[in-house]
Design a protein around this motif. Structure first.
Motif, mmCIF file in Angstrom:
data_model
loop_
_atom_site.group_PDB
_atom_site.id
_atom_site.type_symbol
_atom_site.label_atom_id
_atom_site.label_comp_id
_atom_site.label_asym_id
_atom_site.label_seq_id
_atom_site.Cartn_x
_atom_site.Cartn_y
_atom_site.Cartn_z
ATOM 1 N N VAL A 192 -61.856 -64.932 78.649
ATOM 2 C CA VAL A 192 -62.524 -64.622 77.381
ATOM 3 C C VAL A 192 -63.669 -65.596 77.131
ATOM 4 O O VAL A 192 -63.501 -66.803 77.254
ATOM 5 N N ARG A 193 -64.835 -65.053 76.801
ATOM 6 C CA ARG A 193 -65.934 -65.850 76.264
ATOM 7 C C ARG A 193 -65.871 -65.610 74.756
ATOM 8 O O ARG A 193 -66.139 -64.514 74.282
ATOM 9 N N LEU A 194 -65.486 -66.629 74.010
ATOM 10 C CA LEU A 194 -65.100 -66.475 72.616
ATOM 11 C C LEU A 194 -66.238 -66.784 71.653
ATOM 12 O O LEU A 194 -66.860 -67.844 71.733
ATOM 13 N N ASN A 195 -66.496 -65.848 70.726
ATOM 14 C CA ASN A 195 -67.493 -66.075 69.680
ATOM 15 C C ASN A 195 -66.988 -67.119 68.698
ATOM 16 O O ASN A 195 -65.848 -67.051 68.241
ATOM 17 N N VAL A 196 -67.842 -68.064 68.373
ATOM 18 C CA VAL A 196 -67.552 -69.073 67.358
ATOM 19 C C VAL A 196 -68.400 -68.719 66.146
ATOM 20 O O VAL A 196 -69.615 -68.526 66.260
ATOM 21 N N ARG A 197 -67.755 -68.634 64.987
ATOM 22 C CA ARG A 197 -68.460 -68.219 63.769
ATOM 23 C C ARG A 197 -68.529 -69.366 62.763
ATOM 24 O O ARG A 197 -67.756 -70.312 62.833
ATOM 25 N N SER A 198 -69.447 -69.245 61.832
ATOM 26 C CA SER A 198 -69.659 -70.313 60.842
ATOM 27 C C SER A 198 -68.601 -70.322 59.745
ATOM 28 O O SER A 198 -68.548 -71.253 58.948
ATOM 29 N N GLY A 199 -67.754 -69.321 59.702
ATOM 30 C CA GLY A 199 -66.681 -69.237 58.718
ATOM 31 C C GLY A 199 -65.545 -68.398 59.268
ATOM 32 O O GLY A 199 -65.646 -67.833 60.364
ATOM 33 N N PRO A 200 -64.453 -68.275 58.497
ATOM 34 C CA PRO A 200 -63.245 -67.592 58.980
ATOM 35 C C PRO A 200 -63.281 -66.068 58.859
ATOM 36 O O PRO A 200 -62.525 -65.462 58.113
ATOM 37 N N GLY A 201 -64.168 -65.437 59.602
ATOM 38 C CA GLY A 201 -64.218 -63.984 59.570
ATOM 39 C C GLY A 201 -65.392 -63.432 60.348
ATOM 40 O O GLY A 201 -66.350 -64.151 60.656
ATOM 41 N N THR A 202 -65.311 -62.147 60.648
ATOM 42 C CA THR A 202 -66.357 -61.498 61.437
ATOM 43 C C THR A 202 -67.645 -61.265 60.646
ATOM 44 O O THR A 202 -68.669 -60.950 61.235
ATOM 45 N N SER A 203 -67.601 -61.446 59.335
ATOM 46 C CA SER A 203 -68.824 -61.295 58.540
ATOM 47 C C SER A 203 -69.709 -62.546 58.619
ATOM 48 O O SER A 203 -70.868 -62.513 58.225
ATOM 49 N N TYR A 204 -69.162 -63.636 59.138
ATOM 50 C CA TYR A 204 -69.938 -64.876 59.285
ATOM 51 C C TYR A 204 -70.745 -64.808 60.586
ATOM 52 O O TYR A 204 -70.296 -64.223 61.573
ATOM 53 N N PRO A 205 -71.916 -65.429 60.609
ATOM 54 C CA PRO A 205 -72.739 -65.387 61.828
ATOM 55 C C PRO A 205 -72.100 -66.138 62.999
ATOM 56 O O PRO A 205 -71.380 -67.116 62.796
ATOM 57 N N ILE A 206 -72.404 -65.663 64.202
ATOM 58 C CA ILE A 206 -71.980 -66.352 65.419
ATOM 59 C C ILE A 206 -72.888 -67.570 65.599
ATOM 60 O O ILE A 206 -74.109 -67.440 65.566
ATOM 61 N N VAL A 207 -72.278 -68.747 65.776
ATOM 62 C CA VAL A 207 -73.062 -69.973 65.955
ATOM 63 C C VAL A 207 -73.145 -70.388 67.418
ATOM 64 O O VAL A 207 -74.059 -71.114 67.810
ATOM 65 N N LYS A 208 -72.179 -69.943 68.227
ATOM 66 C CA LYS A 208 -72.217 -70.167 69.668
ATOM 67 C C LYS A 208 -71.120 -69.347 70.316
ATOM 68 O O LYS A 208 -70.280 -68.760 69.633
ATOM 69 N N VAL A 209 -71.115 -69.325 71.645
ATOM 70 C CA VAL A 209 -70.099 -68.618 72.415
ATOM 71 C C VAL A 209 -69.454 -69.634 73.358
ATOM 72 O O VAL A 209 -70.153 -70.341 74.087
ATOM 73 N N LEU A 210 -68.121 -69.709 73.315
ATOM 74 C CA LEU A 210 -67.398 -70.644 74.187
ATOM 75 C C LEU A 210 -67.251 -70.040 75.579
ATOM 76 O O LEU A 210 -66.973 -68.846 75.710
ATOM 77 N N PRO A 211 -67.385 -70.842 76.619
ATOM 78 C CA PRO A 211 -67.217 -70.332 77.987
ATOM 79 C C PRO A 211 -65.747 -70.072 78.306
ATOM 80 O O PRO A 211 -64.852 -70.579 77.632
ATOM 81 N N GLU A 212 -65.521 -69.303 79.363
ATOM 82 C CA GLU A 212 -64.160 -69.040 79.835
ATOM 83 C C GLU A 212 -63.487 -70.347 80.240
ATOM 84 O O GLU A 212 -64.128 -71.272 80.711
ATOM 85 N N GLY A 213 -62.168 -70.419 80.004
ATOM 86 C CA GLY A 213 -61.374 -71.542 80.475
ATOM 87 C C GLY A 213 -61.433 -72.799 79.616
ATOM 88 O O GLY A 213 -60.915 -73.834 80.006
ATOM 89 N N ILE A 214 -62.015 -72.718 78.445
ATOM 90 C CA ILE A 214 -62.151 -73.901 77.587
ATOM 91 C C ILE A 214 -60.893 -74.102 76.745
ATOM 92 O O ILE A 214 -60.134 -73.164 76.491
ATOM 93 N N LYS A 215 -60.672 -75.339 76.341
ATOM 94 C CA LYS A 215 -59.613 -75.681 75.384
ATOM 95 C C LYS A 215 -60.294 -76.200 74.126
ATOM 96 O O LYS A 215 -61.344 -76.836 74.202
#
Length: 104
Positions: free
Chosen positions: A32-55
């Motif tokens: 999974v390449r995981l979207n990181v958002r500025s708040g707790p929900g999908t209505s918040y903008p994506i601020v970055k995307v985490l690479p696969e295999g991250i903790k």
């Protein structure tokens, strides 16, 4: 870089190491390449995307948009850094509930 600047940088690194020594890092779902958002929900903008295999660390958790992912369906969002949230449905915490304090 002067000697003073090197010593200053070393001191900052030591302080950060002490601050993060007690943190637990949790794996993001495999593949999974995981979207990181500025708040707790999908209505918040994506601020970055985490690479696969991250903790990721979890500093606090907040209720938000309900998401279905590899680790179930949940409305819990994990705060992984200042102004950065990911859905707990994509983080293997070993629990279906809260594992950290609620965010203020």
């Amino acid at each position: 870089m002067s000697v003073d600047r090197v010593e200053e940088a070393e001191n900052i690194g030591a302080a950060e190491a002490v601050a993060t020594a007690g943190l637990t890092y949790y794996p993001v779902a495999p593949g999974v390449r995981l979207n990181v958002r500025s708040g707790p929900g999908t209505s918040y903008p994506i601020v970055k995307v985490l690479p696969e295999g991250i903790k990721v660390p979890i500093f606090c958790q907040s209720p938000g948009t309900t998401i279905s992912g590899p680790y179930g369906t949940t409305n819990i969002w994990d705060n992984i850094a200042d102004g950065q949230f990911v859905s707990d449905a994509y983080v293997r915490t070993g629990s279906d509930g809260y594992i950290a304090a609620r965010c203020a």
